[in-house]
Write an enzyme that holds these catalytic residues in place. Structure first.
Site, PDB file in Angstrom:
ATOM      1  N   GLY A 150     -39.549 -14.604   6.863  1.00 20.01           N
ATOM      2  CA  GLY A 150     -39.429 -15.066   8.240  1.00 20.01           C
ATOM      3  C   GLY A 150     -40.000 -16.459   8.383  1.00 20.01           C
ATOM      4  O   GLY A 150     -40.180 -17.168   7.385  1.00 20.01           O
ATOM      5  N   THR A 183     -43.119 -17.421   6.238  1.00 18.97           N
ATOM      6  CA  THR A 183     -42.792 -17.621   4.827  1.00 18.97           C
ATOM      7  C   THR A 183     -42.120 -18.971   4.611  1.00 18.97           C
ATOM      8  O   THR A 183     -42.503 -19.739   3.719  1.00 18.97           O
ATOM      9  CB  THR A 183     -41.840 -16.486   4.351  1.00 18.97           C
ATOM     10  OG1 THR A 183     -42.449 -15.235   4.657  1.00 18.97           O
ATOM     11  CG2 THR A 183     -41.556 -16.573   2.867  1.00 18.97           C
ATOM     12  N   THR A 200     -36.419 -10.846   9.897  1.00 15.78           N
ATOM     13  CA  THR A 200     -37.438 -10.452  10.871  1.00 15.78           C
ATOM     14  C   THR A 200     -36.805  -9.522  11.900  1.00 15.78           C
ATOM     15  O   THR A 200     -35.674  -9.767  12.342  1.00 15.78           O
ATOM     16  CB  THR A 200     -38.088 -11.626  11.623  1.00 15.78           C
ATOM     17  OG1 THR A 200     -38.827 -11.116  12.739  1.00 15.78           O
ATOM     18  CG2 THR A 200     -37.100 -12.638  12.163  1.00 15.78           C
ATOM     19  N   ASP A 225     -37.745  -9.474  14.772  1.00  7.30           N
ATOM     20  CA  ASP A 225     -37.856 -10.204  16.048  1.00  7.30           C
ATOM     21  C   ASP A 225     -36.583 -10.990  16.402  1.00  7.30           C
ATOM     22  O   ASP A 225     -36.403 -11.367  17.565  1.00  7.30           O
ATOM     23  CB  ASP A 225     -39.022 -11.200  16.001  1.00  7.30           C
ATOM     24  CG  ASP A 225     -40.351 -10.529  15.747  1.00  7.30           C
ATOM     25  OD1 ASP A 225     -40.432  -9.301  15.896  1.00  7.30           O
ATOM     26  OD2 ASP A 225     -41.310 -11.243  15.395  1.00  7.30           O
ATOM     27  N   MET A 285     -42.274  -5.018  20.183  1.00  7.48           N
ATOM     28  CA  MET A 285     -42.686  -6.208  19.422  1.00  7.48           C
ATOM     29  C   MET A 285     -41.832  -7.419  19.767  1.00  7.48           C
ATOM     30  O   MET A 285     -40.993  -7.362  20.676  1.00  7.48           O
ATOM     31  CB  MET A 285     -42.610  -5.906  17.931  1.00  7.48           C
ATOM     32  CG  MET A 285     -43.750  -5.071  17.423  1.00  7.48           C
ATOM     33  SD  MET A 285     -43.630  -4.890  15.631  1.00  7.48           S
ATOM     34  CE  MET A 285     -45.234  -4.218  15.255  1.00  7.48           C
ATOM     35  N   GLY A 286     -42.012  -8.493  19.034  1.00  2.00           N
ATOM     36  CA  GLY A 286     -41.176  -9.683  19.218  1.00  2.00           C
ATOM     37  C   GLY A 286     -41.931 -10.995  19.303  1.00  2.00           C
ATOM     38  O   GLY A 286     -41.328 -12.051  19.393  1.00  2.00           O
ATOM     39  N   GLN A 315     -41.004   0.408  14.983  1.00  3.10           N
ATOM     40  CA  GLN A 315     -39.812  -0.448  15.095  1.00  3.10           C
ATOM     41  C   GLN A 315     -39.428  -1.073  13.758  1.00  3.10           C
ATOM     42  O   GLN A 315     -38.320  -1.547  13.578  1.00  3.10           O
ATOM     43  CB  GLN A 315     -40.071  -1.572  16.117  1.00  3.10           C
ATOM     44  CG  GLN A 315     -40.240  -1.062  17.522  1.00  3.10           C
ATOM     45  CD  GLN A 315     -40.963  -2.060  18.416  1.00  3.10           C
ATOM     46  OE1 GLN A 315     -40.307  -2.847  19.092  1.00  3.10           O
ATOM     47  NE2 GLN A 315     -42.278  -2.056  18.421  1.00  3.10           N
TER      48      GLN A 315
END
Ligand code: F6P
Length: 348
Positions: A102, A105, A128, A130, A172-173, A276
Protein backbone atom coordinates in the site's frame (compact mmCIF):
# COMPACT_ATOMS: atom_id res chain seq x y z
CA UNK A 1 22.49 -18.23 -18.94
CA UNK A 2 21.97 -18.40 -15.17
CA UNK A 3 18.52 -18.80 -13.73
CA UNK A 4 16.56 -15.60 -13.18
CA UNK A 5 15.82 -14.88 -9.53
CA UNK A 6 12.87 -12.81 -8.40
CA UNK A 7 12.03 -11.78 -4.85
CA UNK A 8 8.42 -11.50 -3.68
CA UNK A 9 7.42 -9.23 -0.81
CA UNK A 10 4.07 -8.33 0.73
CA UNK A 11 4.08 -5.14 2.79
CA UNK A 12 1.73 -3.14 5.02
CA UNK A 13 -1.54 -4.36 6.52
CA UNK A 14 -2.80 -7.65 5.13
CA UNK A 15 -5.60 -7.60 2.55
CA UNK A 16 -7.64 -10.51 1.18
CA UNK A 17 -6.09 -11.33 -2.20
CA UNK A 18 -2.40 -11.10 -1.30
CA UNK A 19 -2.12 -14.85 -1.64
CA UNK A 20 -3.86 -14.64 -5.02
CA UNK A 21 -1.13 -12.29 -6.24
CA UNK A 22 1.58 -14.62 -4.95
CA UNK A 23 -0.04 -17.68 -6.52
CA UNK A 24 -0.87 -16.09 -9.88
CA UNK A 25 2.47 -14.35 -10.40
CA UNK A 26 4.33 -17.33 -8.96
CA UNK A 27 2.67 -19.81 -11.29
CA UNK A 28 3.62 -17.75 -14.36
CA UNK A 29 7.20 -17.15 -13.22
CA UNK A 30 7.88 -20.70 -12.07
CA UNK A 31 6.54 -22.04 -15.37
CA UNK A 32 9.20 -19.94 -17.07
CA UNK A 33 11.95 -21.40 -14.92
CA UNK A 34 12.35 -18.36 -12.69
CA UNK A 35 13.62 -18.94 -9.16
CA UNK A 36 11.21 -17.39 -6.65
CA UNK A 37 12.44 -16.07 -3.32
CA UNK A 38 9.73 -15.28 -0.79
CA UNK A 39 10.76 -12.50 1.60
CA UNK A 40 9.09 -12.85 5.00
CA UNK A 41 7.17 -10.16 6.88
CA UNK A 42 7.65 -7.30 4.42
CA UNK A 43 10.62 -5.00 5.03
CA UNK A 44 11.42 -6.80 8.28
CA UNK A 45 12.41 -9.88 6.28
CA UNK A 46 14.72 -7.78 4.12
CA UNK A 47 16.56 -6.28 7.08
CA UNK A 48 16.65 -9.52 9.04
CA UNK A 49 17.52 -11.61 5.97
CA UNK A 50 14.56 -13.91 6.36
CA UNK A 51 13.53 -15.48 3.07
CA UNK A 52 12.89 -18.82 1.46
CA UNK A 53 12.69 -20.51 -1.91
CA UNK A 54 9.10 -20.93 -3.11
CA UNK A 55 7.92 -23.93 -5.11
CA UNK A 56 4.72 -24.56 -7.03
CA UNK A 57 3.65 -26.86 -4.22
CA UNK A 58 3.84 -23.97 -1.78
CA UNK A 59 1.61 -21.82 -3.97
CA UNK A 60 -1.12 -23.98 -5.46
CA UNK A 61 -4.47 -23.30 -3.83
CA UNK A 62 -3.41 -20.45 -1.55
CA UNK A 63 -5.40 -17.86 -3.55
CA UNK A 64 -8.53 -18.65 -1.53
CA UNK A 65 -6.96 -17.82 1.83
CA UNK A 66 -6.90 -14.38 3.42
CA UNK A 67 -3.65 -13.21 4.99
CA UNK A 68 -0.37 -13.77 3.21
CA UNK A 69 1.81 -16.88 2.88
CA UNK A 70 4.87 -14.67 3.36
CA UNK A 71 3.68 -12.67 6.35
CA UNK A 72 3.66 -8.89 6.37
CA UNK A 73 4.24 -5.93 8.64
CA UNK A 74 3.11 -2.32 8.86
CA UNK A 75 5.30 -1.56 11.86
CA UNK A 76 8.46 -0.35 10.19
CA UNK A 77 9.54 1.45 7.04
CA UNK A 78 12.95 2.06 5.51
CA UNK A 79 13.47 5.61 6.80
CA UNK A 80 17.12 6.25 7.59
CA UNK A 81 17.96 2.67 6.58
CA UNK A 82 17.87 3.10 2.82
CA UNK A 83 21.55 2.13 2.33
CA UNK A 84 21.14 -0.97 4.48
CA UNK A 85 18.02 -1.89 2.52
CA UNK A 86 19.89 -1.70 -0.80
CA UNK A 87 22.77 -3.75 0.60
CA UNK A 88 20.47 -6.46 1.92
CA UNK A 89 18.59 -6.65 -1.35
CA UNK A 90 21.77 -6.87 -3.41
CA UNK A 91 22.97 -9.73 -1.16
CA UNK A 92 20.01 -11.73 -2.44
CA UNK A 93 21.32 -11.47 -6.04
CA UNK A 94 17.86 -10.82 -7.38
CA UNK A 95 17.03 -9.75 -10.91
CA UNK A 96 14.10 -7.84 -9.50
CA UNK A 97 11.43 -7.64 -6.86
CA UNK A 98 7.67 -8.15 -6.99
CA UNK A 99 6.06 -5.93 -4.36
CA UNK A 100 2.43 -6.03 -3.27
CA UNK A 101 1.88 -3.11 -0.94
CA UNK A 102 0.00 0.00 0.00
CA UNK A 103 1.01 3.62 0.31
CA UNK A 104 3.39 3.04 3.24
CA UNK A 105 5.26 0.37 1.31
CA UNK A 106 5.52 2.38 -1.90
CA UNK A 107 6.43 5.61 -0.08
CA UNK A 108 9.27 3.75 1.63
CA UNK A 109 10.46 2.33 -1.69
CA UNK A 110 10.30 5.82 -3.21
CA UNK A 111 12.74 6.98 -0.50
CA UNK A 112 15.07 4.12 -1.36
CA UNK A 113 14.87 4.85 -5.09
CA UNK A 114 15.52 8.54 -4.69
CA UNK A 115 18.51 7.93 -2.40
CA UNK A 116 19.93 5.18 -4.62
CA UNK A 117 18.45 5.48 -8.13
CA UNK A 118 18.18 2.20 -10.00
CA UNK A 119 19.27 0.19 -6.96
CA UNK A 120 16.10 -1.89 -6.69
CA UNK A 121 14.33 -3.05 -9.83
CA UNK A 122 10.73 -3.76 -9.08
CA UNK A 123 7.21 -4.37 -10.30
CA UNK A 124 4.35 -3.34 -8.05
CA UNK A 125 0.81 -4.39 -7.29
CA UNK A 126 -1.48 -2.01 -5.36
CA UNK A 127 -2.98 -3.49 -2.20
CA UNK A 128 -5.21 -2.17 0.56
CA UNK A 129 -8.73 -2.81 1.77
CA UNK A 130 -9.03 0.99 2.11
CA UNK A 131 -9.06 1.49 -1.70
CA UNK A 132 -7.27 4.81 -1.22
CA UNK A 133 -4.19 4.21 -3.35
CA UNK A 134 -3.61 6.70 -6.13
CA UNK A 135 -3.08 5.43 -9.67
CA UNK A 136 -5.64 2.63 -9.57
CA UNK A 137 -9.41 2.76 -9.48
CA UNK A 138 -9.71 -0.33 -7.31
CA UNK A 139 -7.36 -2.15 -4.98
CA UNK A 140 -7.85 -5.81 -4.17
CA UNK A 141 -9.23 -6.61 -0.74
CA UNK A 142 -11.68 -3.73 -0.99
CA UNK A 143 -14.53 -5.80 -2.40
CA UNK A 144 -14.09 -8.46 0.28
CA UNK A 145 -14.02 -5.87 3.06
CA UNK A 146 -17.13 -4.20 1.63
CA UNK A 147 -18.88 -7.59 1.70
CA UNK A 148 -18.02 -8.00 5.37
CA UNK A 149 -19.42 -4.55 6.11
CA UNK A 150 -22.59 -5.04 4.07
CA UNK A 151 -23.30 -8.43 5.66
CA UNK A 152 -22.72 -6.96 9.11
CA UNK A 153 -25.02 -4.00 8.52
CA UNK A 154 -27.78 -6.25 7.21
CA UNK A 155 -27.40 -8.52 10.23
CA UNK A 156 -27.21 -5.69 12.78
CA UNK A 157 -30.32 -4.02 11.39
CA UNK A 158 -32.30 -7.00 12.70
CA UNK A 159 -31.06 -6.45 16.24
CA UNK A 160 -31.54 -2.67 15.90
CA UNK A 161 -35.19 -3.19 14.99
CA UNK A 162 -35.72 -5.82 17.68
CA UNK A 163 -34.52 -3.44 20.40
CA UNK A 164 -35.63 -0.09 18.96
CA UNK A 165 -31.98 0.95 18.73
CA UNK A 166 -29.49 2.70 16.55
CA UNK A 167 -26.48 0.54 15.72
CA UNK A 168 -23.39 2.57 14.91
CA UNK A 169 -20.97 0.45 12.86
CA UNK A 170 -17.39 1.72 12.80
CA UNK A 171 -15.34 0.60 9.82
CA UNK A 172 -11.72 0.99 8.70
CA UNK A 173 -10.34 3.20 5.95
CA UNK A 174 -8.07 5.74 7.69
CA UNK A 175 -8.45 9.11 5.94
CA UNK A 176 -10.66 7.71 3.17
CA UNK A 177 -14.31 6.74 3.35
CA UNK A 178 -14.46 4.18 0.54
CA UNK A 179 -15.16 1.24 2.83
CA UNK A 180 -17.97 3.03 4.68
CA UNK A 181 -19.46 4.24 1.43
CA UNK A 182 -19.13 0.97 -0.51
CA UNK A 183 -20.23 -1.33 2.32
CA UNK A 184 -22.83 1.08 3.69
CA UNK A 185 -24.43 1.78 0.36
CA UNK A 186 -24.57 -1.90 -0.62
CA UNK A 187 -26.50 -2.61 2.60
CA UNK A 188 -28.67 0.52 2.45
CA UNK A 189 -27.36 1.85 5.76
CA UNK A 190 -29.52 4.80 6.83
CA UNK A 191 -26.51 7.09 7.31
CA UNK A 192 -22.91 6.96 6.11
CA UNK A 193 -20.31 9.23 7.72
CA UNK A 194 -16.96 9.56 5.95
CA UNK A 195 -13.83 11.65 6.60
CA UNK A 196 -14.17 13.53 3.30
CA UNK A 197 -17.57 14.90 4.37
CA UNK A 198 -17.46 16.11 7.98
CA UNK A 199 -20.99 15.77 9.31
CA UNK A 200 -23.20 18.52 10.69
CA UNK A 201 -24.32 17.37 14.16
CA UNK A 202 -27.56 19.33 14.01
CA UNK A 203 -28.52 17.96 10.60
CA UNK A 204 -27.80 14.42 11.74
CA UNK A 205 -30.09 14.87 14.77
CA UNK A 206 -32.83 16.29 12.54
CA UNK A 207 -32.47 13.31 10.19
CA UNK A 208 -32.68 10.85 13.10
CA UNK A 209 -35.73 12.61 14.57
CA UNK A 210 -37.45 12.32 11.22
CA UNK A 211 -36.56 8.62 10.93
CA UNK A 212 -37.75 7.84 14.45
CA UNK A 213 -41.30 8.67 13.39
CA UNK A 214 -41.43 5.66 11.10
CA UNK A 215 -38.63 3.28 12.14
CA UNK A 216 -37.93 1.09 15.16
CA UNK A 217 -34.21 0.90 14.47
CA UNK A 218 -31.54 1.88 11.99
CA UNK A 219 -27.86 1.54 11.18
CA UNK A 220 -25.23 4.25 10.82
CA UNK A 221 -21.93 3.33 9.19
CA UNK A 222 -19.08 5.56 10.30
CA UNK A 223 -15.50 5.57 9.01
CA UNK A 224 -12.85 5.39 11.70
CA UNK A 225 -11.50 8.68 10.30
CA UNK A 226 -14.81 10.56 10.20
CA UNK A 227 -15.50 13.60 12.35
CA UNK A 228 -18.12 16.30 12.85
CA UNK A 229 -17.64 19.69 11.21
CA UNK A 230 -14.78 21.60 12.81
CA UNK A 231 -13.63 18.59 14.86
CA UNK A 232 -10.59 16.33 14.58
CA UNK A 233 -10.64 12.59 13.80
CA UNK A 234 -10.42 10.29 16.84
CA UNK A 235 -6.98 8.75 17.33
CA UNK A 236 -7.01 5.44 19.20
CA UNK A 237 -3.23 5.05 19.73
CA UNK A 238 0.12 5.37 17.96
CA UNK A 239 2.48 2.72 16.59
CA UNK A 240 5.97 4.21 16.90
CA UNK A 241 8.11 3.57 13.81
CA UNK A 242 5.17 2.83 11.57
CA UNK A 243 5.14 4.94 8.35
CA UNK A 244 1.68 6.22 9.42
CA UNK A 245 1.94 6.04 13.20
CA UNK A 246 -1.59 7.15 14.20
CA UNK A 247 -4.25 4.43 14.39
CA UNK A 248 -7.72 5.91 14.14
CA UNK A 249 -10.69 4.55 16.06
CA UNK A 250 -13.25 5.31 18.75
CA UNK A 251 -15.63 7.54 16.82
CA UNK A 252 -18.31 4.81 16.76
CA UNK A 253 -18.62 4.63 20.54
CA UNK A 254 -18.42 8.41 20.90
CA UNK A 255 -21.18 8.82 18.37
CA UNK A 256 -23.42 6.20 19.97
CA UNK A 257 -23.08 7.83 23.39
CA UNK A 258 -23.77 11.28 21.94
CA UNK A 259 -26.85 10.09 20.03
CA UNK A 260 -28.22 8.50 23.18
CA UNK A 261 -27.66 11.72 25.12
CA UNK A 262 -29.33 13.87 22.48
CA UNK A 263 -32.25 11.66 21.47
CA UNK A 264 -34.57 9.13 23.05
CA UNK A 265 -33.03 6.45 20.85
CA UNK A 266 -30.91 3.83 22.57
CA UNK A 267 -27.62 3.29 20.71
CA UNK A 268 -24.88 0.69 20.52
CA UNK A 269 -21.53 0.77 18.74
CA UNK A 270 -19.95 -2.16 16.90
CA UNK A 271 -16.36 -1.98 15.65
CA UNK A 272 -15.79 -4.36 12.74
CA UNK A 273 -12.01 -3.92 12.96
CA UNK A 274 -9.72 -6.55 11.52
CA UNK A 275 -12.59 -8.84 10.55
CA UNK A 276 -12.71 -6.61 7.46
CA UNK A 277 -9.26 -7.87 6.45
CA UNK A 278 -9.65 -11.49 7.47
CA UNK A 279 -12.36 -12.96 5.22
CA UNK A 280 -11.37 -15.21 2.29
CA UNK A 281 -11.38 -13.10 -0.90
CA UNK A 282 -14.58 -12.71 -2.88
CA UNK A 283 -14.71 -13.97 -6.47
CA UNK A 284 -14.33 -10.37 -7.64
CA UNK A 285 -11.13 -10.00 -5.64
CA UNK A 286 -9.90 -13.37 -6.95
CA UNK A 287 -10.44 -12.19 -10.55
CA UNK A 288 -8.63 -8.97 -9.78
CA UNK A 289 -5.64 -10.61 -8.13
CA UNK A 290 -5.20 -13.28 -10.75
CA UNK A 291 -5.30 -10.62 -13.48
CA UNK A 292 -2.89 -8.35 -11.61
CA UNK A 293 -0.62 -11.23 -10.65
CA UNK A 294 -0.35 -12.53 -14.21
CA UNK A 295 0.25 -9.02 -15.58
CA UNK A 296 2.91 -8.31 -12.96
CA UNK A 297 4.67 -11.57 -13.86
CA UNK A 298 4.56 -10.70 -17.55
CA UNK A 299 6.18 -7.34 -16.81
CA UNK A 300 8.90 -9.08 -14.84
CA UNK A 301 9.58 -11.49 -17.72
CA UNK A 302 9.75 -8.51 -20.11
CA UNK A 303 11.94 -6.64 -17.60
CA UNK A 304 9.53 -3.76 -17.60
CA UNK A 305 10.79 -2.54 -14.23
CA UNK A 306 9.33 0.24 -12.12
CA UNK A 307 5.84 -0.39 -13.39
CA UNK A 308 2.72 -1.61 -11.65
CA UNK A 309 -0.37 -3.61 -12.61
CA UNK A 310 -3.29 -1.27 -11.94
CA UNK A 311 -7.04 -1.28 -12.59
CA UNK A 312 -8.42 1.39 -14.90
CA UNK A 313 -11.67 1.59 -16.91
CA UNK A 314 -12.54 -2.05 -16.40
CA UNK A 315 -9.11 -3.49 -17.18
CA UNK A 316 -5.86 -4.39 -15.50
CA UNK A 317 -3.22 -2.29 -17.26
CA UNK A 318 0.39 -1.19 -16.77
CA UNK A 319 1.35 2.16 -15.26
CA UNK A 320 4.54 3.70 -13.89
CA UNK A 321 4.98 2.58 -10.29
CA UNK A 322 5.27 6.25 -9.27
CA UNK A 323 1.52 6.52 -10.01
CA UNK A 324 0.95 4.52 -6.80
CA UNK A 325 3.04 6.93 -4.77
CA UNK A 326 0.77 9.98 -4.94
CA UNK A 327 -1.41 11.30 -2.14
CA UNK A 328 -4.37 9.14 -1.06
CA UNK A 329 -7.34 8.86 -3.39
CA UNK A 330 -10.33 10.35 -1.56
CA UNK A 331 -14.08 10.53 -2.22
CA UNK A 332 -14.90 13.65 -4.22
CA UNK A 333 -18.09 15.58 -3.41
CA UNK A 334 -19.68 14.67 -6.75
CA UNK A 335 -18.58 11.02 -6.83
CA UNK A 336 -21.28 8.81 -8.36
CA UNK A 337 -21.52 6.70 -5.19
CA UNK A 338 -22.29 9.83 -3.20
CA UNK A 339 -25.04 10.73 -5.64
CA UNK A 340 -26.38 7.16 -5.60
CA UNK A 341 -26.54 7.22 -1.81
CA UNK A 342 -28.32 10.56 -1.83
CA UNK A 343 -30.80 9.22 -4.38
CA UNK A 344 -31.58 6.37 -1.96
CA UNK A 345 -32.25 8.85 0.85
CA UNK A 346 -29.14 7.91 2.79
CA UNK A 347 -27.74 10.63 5.08
CA UNK A 348 -24.25 11.35 3.78
O1 F6P B 1 -4.63 0.48 5.82
C1 F6P B 1 -5.35 -0.62 6.18
C2 F6P B 1 -5.87 -0.51 7.58
O2 F6P B 1 -6.63 -1.66 7.79
C3 F6P B 1 -6.63 0.76 7.92
O3 F6P B 1 -7.94 0.76 7.42
C4 F6P B 1 -6.55 0.76 9.41
O4 F6P B 1 -6.67 2.05 9.91
C5 F6P B 1 -5.18 0.22 9.67
O5 F6P B 1 -4.82 -0.54 8.54
C6 F6P B 1 -5.07 -0.62 10.89
O6 F6P B 1 -3.77 -1.00 11.10
P1 F6P B 1 -3.26 -2.12 12.12
O7 F6P B 1 -3.15 -3.38 11.34
O8 F6P B 1 -1.92 -1.62 12.55
O9 F6P B 1 -4.24 -2.23 13.22
Amino acid sequence: MSKRRIGVLTGGGDAPGLNGIIEAAGRVLLRQGVELIGIEDGFEGVFEERNRLLTLQDLEGIHQNAGTLLGTSNRSGTKGREKEFVEKISKLSLDGLLVAGGDGTFAALREVSSAFPGSVRMVGVPKTIDNDLSGTEITFGFDTACSVIAESVNALRVSAEAHRRIMVVEVMGRTAGWLALGGGMASYAEAILVPERPFDRLKLLEFLAQKQKSKRGLVIVVSEGASALGEDPTVAFHVPGSPESARLGGIGQKLARWIESETSWESRAVVLGHLQRSRHPTTTDCFLTLSMGVEAARMILEQKWDHAAVYRSGHVVRAPITDLMGSPKLITSDHRWVRLSQALGIFI
